[in-house]
Design a protein around this motif. Structure first.
Motif, PDB file in Angstrom:
ATOM      1  N   PHE A  78      44.578  21.120  24.924  1.00 21.27           N
ATOM      2  CA  PHE A  78      43.220  22.298  24.957  1.00 21.27           C
ATOM      3  C   PHE A  78      43.786  22.766  26.035  1.00 21.27           C
ATOM      4  CE2 PHE A  78      41.365  19.021  22.286  1.00 21.27           C
ATOM      5  CZ  PHE A  78      41.389  19.622  21.262  1.00 21.27           C
ATOM      6  N   SER A  79      44.191  22.817  26.631  1.00 20.18           N
ATOM      7  CA  SER A  79      45.212  23.735  27.861  1.00 20.18           C
ATOM      8  C   SER A  79      45.745  24.717  28.374  1.00 20.18           C
ATOM      9  CB  SER A  79      45.591  22.370  29.149  1.00 20.18           C
ATOM     10  OG  SER A  79      46.409  21.669  29.087  1.00 20.18           O
ATOM     11  N   ARG A  80      46.092  24.910  26.743  1.00 24.60           N
ATOM     12  CA  ARG A  80      47.031  25.918  26.990  1.00 24.60           C
ATOM     13  C   ARG A  80      46.528  26.832  27.294  1.00 24.60           C
ATOM     14  NH1 ARG A  80      49.945  25.325  21.247  1.00 24.60           N
ATOM     15  NH2 ARG A  80      48.075  26.496  20.568  1.00 24.60           N
ATOM     16  N   PRO A  81      46.790  28.201  28.397  1.00 27.45           N
ATOM     17  CA  PRO A  81      46.551  29.260  27.892  1.00 27.45           C
ATOM     18  C   PRO A  81      45.993  30.331  26.543  1.00 27.45           C
ATOM     19  CG  PRO A  81      48.564  29.291  29.565  1.00 27.45           C
ATOM     20  CD  PRO A  81      48.435  28.638  28.351  1.00 27.45           C
ATOM     21  N   VAL A  82      46.546  30.316  25.578  1.00 27.97           N
ATOM     22  CA  VAL A  82      46.453  30.597  24.704  1.00 27.97           C
ATOM     23  C   VAL A  82      44.883  30.660  23.731  1.00 27.97           C
ATOM     24  CG1 VAL A  82      47.894  29.388  23.171  1.00 27.97           C
ATOM     25  CG2 VAL A  82      47.287  31.336  22.031  1.00 27.97           C
ATOM     26  N   ASP A  83      44.914  29.242  23.898  1.00 28.89           N
ATOM     27  CA  ASP A  83      43.595  28.521  23.718  1.00 28.89           C
ATOM     28  C   ASP A  83      42.645  28.870  24.607  1.00 28.89           C
ATOM     29  OD1 ASP A  83      45.301  27.402  21.211  1.00 28.89           O
ATOM     30  OD2 ASP A  83      44.979  25.456  22.689  1.00 28.89           O
ATOM     31  N   ARG A  84      42.855  28.684  25.086  1.00 26.81           N
ATOM     32  CA  ARG A  84      41.754  28.765  26.623  1.00 26.81           C
ATOM     33  C   ARG A  84      41.370  30.707  26.785  1.00 26.81           C
ATOM     34  NH1 ARG A  84      38.439  25.522  26.242  1.00 26.81           N
ATOM     35  NH2 ARG A  84      40.534  25.232  24.663  1.00 26.81           N
ATOM     36  N   VAL A  85      42.408  31.293  27.046  1.00 25.00           N
ATOM     37  CA  VAL A  85      42.267  33.449  26.276  1.00 25.00           C
ATOM     38  C   VAL A  85      41.126  32.921  24.929  1.00 25.00           C
ATOM     39  CG1 VAL A  85      42.884  34.654  26.278  1.00 25.00           C
ATOM     40  CG2 VAL A  85      43.476  33.626  28.278  1.00 25.00           C
ATOM     41  N   ARG A  86      41.278  32.424  23.858  1.00 22.00           N
ATOM     42  CA  ARG A  86      41.310  32.584  22.977  1.00 22.00           C
ATOM     43  C   ARG A  86      39.105  31.947  22.771  1.00 22.00           C
ATOM     44  NH1 ARG A  86      43.889  29.805  19.248  1.00 22.00           N
ATOM     45  NH2 ARG A  86      45.679  31.256  19.240  1.00 22.00           N
ATOM     46  N   ALA A  87      39.480  31.347  23.418  1.00 24.02           N
ATOM     47  CA  ALA A  87      37.929  30.040  23.836  1.00 24.02           C
ATOM     48  C   ALA A  87      36.425  31.678  24.441  1.00 24.02           C
ATOM     49  CB  ALA A  87      38.429  29.279  23.793  1.00 24.02           C
ATOM     50  N   LEU A  88      37.926  32.460  25.631  1.00 23.46           N
ATOM     51  CA  LEU A  88      36.646  33.201  26.221  1.00 23.46           C
ATOM     52  C   LEU A  88      36.480  34.209  25.161  1.00 23.46           C
ATOM     53  CD1 LEU A  88      38.150  33.057  29.518  1.00 23.46           C
ATOM     54  CD2 LEU A  88      36.488  32.764  28.862  1.00 23.46           C
ATOM     55  N   MET A  89      37.231  34.732  24.480  1.00 25.86           N
ATOM     56  CA  MET A  89      37.449  35.486  23.540  1.00 25.86           C
ATOM     57  C   MET A  89      35.932  35.684  22.869  1.00 25.86           C
ATOM     58  SD  MET A  89      39.140  38.386  24.041  1.00 25.86           S
ATOM     59  CE  MET A  89      39.142  39.385  22.716  1.00 25.86           C
ATOM     60  N   HIS A  90      35.798  34.291  22.115  1.00 30.11           N
ATOM     61  CA  HIS A  90      34.845  33.792  21.583  1.00 30.11           C
ATOM     62  C   HIS A  90      33.529  34.088  21.777  1.00 30.11           C
ATOM     63  CE1 HIS A  90      38.165  32.781  18.272  1.00 30.11           C
ATOM     64  NE2 HIS A  90      37.350  33.186  17.781  1.00 30.11           N
ATOM     65  N   SER A  91      33.241  33.632  23.460  1.00 33.46           N
ATOM     66  CA  SER A  91      32.061  34.033  23.793  1.00 33.46           C
ATOM     67  C   SER A  91      31.197  35.272  24.375  1.00 33.46           C
ATOM     68  CB  SER A  91      32.054  32.851  25.406  1.00 33.46           C
ATOM     69  OG  SER A  91      31.103  33.010  26.667  1.00 33.46           O
ATOM     70  N   PRO A  92      30.271  35.615  23.757  1.00 34.94           N
ATOM     71  CA  PRO A  92      30.108  37.356  24.213  1.00 34.94           C
ATOM     72  C   PRO A  92      30.540  37.437  25.840  1.00 34.94           C
ATOM     73  CG  PRO A  92      28.589  36.115  22.350  1.00 34.94           C
ATOM     74  CD  PRO A  92      29.580  34.589  23.068  1.00 34.94           C
ATOM     75  N   PRO A  93      29.004  36.720  26.892  1.00 34.20           N
ATOM     76  CA  PRO A  93      29.553  37.132  27.788  1.00 34.20           C
ATOM     77  C   PRO A  93      30.519  36.806  28.764  1.00 34.20           C
ATOM     78  CG  PRO A  93      28.324  34.848  28.084  1.00 34.20           C
ATOM     79  CD  PRO A  93      28.980  35.609  26.929  1.00 34.20           C
ATOM     80  N   HIS A  94      31.645  36.054  27.942  1.00 33.06           N
ATOM     81  CA  HIS A  94      33.409  35.766  29.149  1.00 33.06           C
ATOM     82  C   HIS A  94      34.046  36.725  27.895  1.00 33.06           C
ATOM     83  CE1 HIS A  94      31.982  31.873  29.646  1.00 33.06           C
ATOM     84  NE2 HIS A  94      32.173  31.919  31.084  1.00 33.06           N
ATOM     85  N   ARG A  95      33.188  37.612  26.763  1.00 35.47           N
ATOM     86  CA  ARG A  95      34.656  38.885  26.155  1.00 35.47           C
ATOM     87  C   ARG A  95      33.967  40.185  26.685  1.00 35.47           C
ATOM     88  NH1 ARG A  95      36.520  39.211  20.889  1.00 35.47           N
ATOM     89  NH2 ARG A  95      36.528  41.784  20.064  1.00 35.47           N
ATOM     90  N   ARG A  96      32.899  40.248  26.727  1.00 33.39           N
ATOM     91  CA  ARG A  96      32.289  41.867  27.744  1.00 33.39           C
ATOM     92  C   ARG A  96      33.453  41.111  28.890  1.00 33.39           C
ATOM     93  NH1 ARG A  96      26.972  40.390  25.865  1.00 33.39           N
ATOM     94  NH2 ARG A  96      27.426  39.279  27.639  1.00 33.39           N
ATOM     95  N   ASN A  97      33.343  40.418  29.696  1.00 31.00           N
ATOM     96  CA  ASN A  97      34.171  40.552  31.242  1.00 31.00           C
ATOM     97  C   ASN A  97      35.284  41.096  30.656  1.00 31.00           C
ATOM     98  OD1 ASN A  97      31.992  39.670  32.866  1.00 31.00           O
ATOM     99  ND2 ASN A  97      32.894  38.193  33.235  1.00 31.00           N
ATOM    100  N   MET A  98      36.035  40.194  29.990  1.00 31.05           N
ATOM    101  CA  MET A  98      37.419  40.681  29.145  1.00 31.05           C
ATOM    102  C   MET A  98      37.803  42.340  29.319  1.00 31.05           C
ATOM    103  SD  MET A  98      38.536  36.783  28.452  1.00 31.05           S
ATOM    104  CE  MET A  98      40.020  37.001  27.985  1.00 31.05           C
ATOM    105  N   LEU A  99      36.329  42.874  28.634  1.00 28.80           N
ATOM    106  CA  LEU A  99      36.897  43.675  27.705  1.00 28.80           C
ATOM    107  C   LEU A  99      36.175  44.555  27.904  1.00 28.80           C
ATOM    108  CD1 LEU A  99      36.883  42.489  23.622  1.00 28.80           C
ATOM    109  CD2 LEU A  99      39.037  42.983  25.297  1.00 28.80           C
ATOM    110  N   SER A 100      35.807  44.760  29.200  1.00 28.12           N
ATOM    111  CA  SER A 100      34.289  45.694  30.084  1.00 28.12           C
ATOM    112  C   SER A 100      36.127  46.833  30.764  1.00 28.12           C
ATOM    113  CB  SER A 100      34.277  45.283  31.186  1.00 28.12           C
ATOM    114  OG  SER A 100      33.411  46.208  32.399  1.00 28.12           O
ATOM    115  N   SER A 101      35.436  48.259  30.155  1.00 29.69           N
ATOM    116  CA  SER A 101      36.240  49.309  30.514  1.00 29.69           C
ATOM    117  C   SER A 101      36.830  49.421  32.146  1.00 29.69           C
ATOM    118  CB  SER A 101      35.556  50.469  29.459  1.00 29.69           C
ATOM    119  OG  SER A 101      34.033  50.520  30.205  1.00 29.69           O
ATOM    120  N   GLY A 102      35.437  49.328  32.105  1.00 29.46           N
ATOM    121  CA  GLY A 102      34.831  49.055  34.074  1.00 29.46           C
ATOM    122  C   GLY A 102      35.707  48.355  35.796  1.00 29.46           C
TER     123      GLY A 102
END
Length: 184
Positions: A128-152
């Motif tokens: 579970f240390s692979r970047p693809v899995d960690r990015v996927r986990a972040l994308m499934h967490s609303p506050p983390h997803r907000r940071n990743m997809l913030s247009s600001g």
């Protein structure tokens, strides 16, 4: 004189093959490292893969790619090292520093009037240390997803420590810190 019909598919085949050969280096992108466990590659490759995967998500959502900022990366490195060495996992350090404190101390806000920053933390062990899995986990967490997809946000600093911040059943792991920012 008319060309025989069999030449057209052959010419098309050569054209497709030429395009495929010229695209081969692009296919061997840094995102390829995203499928490697932390114990199988270097921290630099893990950072490159994480950036590639992050920007792939942003592009998929019609957002501009983030550029790497050395100050944000320095703050991320400091925090990852602190969490690993002192065995904790939190946005507020054991000494009480917040993400904005660390980012300011790294020099990101020097000489600017306005700034906005954010931080994502994630860790994984063993498979579970692979970047693809960690990015996927972040994308499934609303506050983390907000940071990743913030247009600001326009810039990012990523650090990946090839150790888990807390005890794990697996012998290897990785701690990911992603600092986002915009300053002007």
């Amino acid at each position: 004189m008319r060309r025989p019909r069999t030449q057209l598919p052959l010419a098309l085949t050569f054209a497709i093959a030429a395009i495929a050969v010229s695209a081969a280096p692009a296919l061997a992108s840094s995102c390829d490292y995203g499928y490697e466990r932390a114990s199988q590659t270097t921290g630099k490759k893990l950072r490159l893969a994480t950036l590639c995967l992050l920007n792939r998500e942003r592009t998929r959502h019609g957002l501009p790619r983030l550029t790497v900022d050395a100050h944000l990366r320095k703050a991320a490195r400091w925090h990852a090292a602190d969490m690993v060495s002192r065995r904790y996992f939190a946005h507020i350090s054991l000494a009480g520093s917040k993400p904005s404190d660390r980012i300011r101390a790294a020099g990101y806000m020097n000489g600017v009037r306005r700034w906005f920053v954010g931080e994502n933390l994630v860790w994984g062990a063993g498979p579970f240390s692979r970047p693809v899995d960690r990015v996927r986990a972040l994308m499934h967490s609303p506050p983390h997803r907000r940071n990743m997809l913030s247009s600001g946000f326009r810039e990012v600093g990523i650090w990946v420590s090839r150790q888990a911040p807390v005890h794990s059943a697996y012998p290897s792991g990785a701690t990911y810190v992603l600092n986002f920012g915009v300053a002007n």
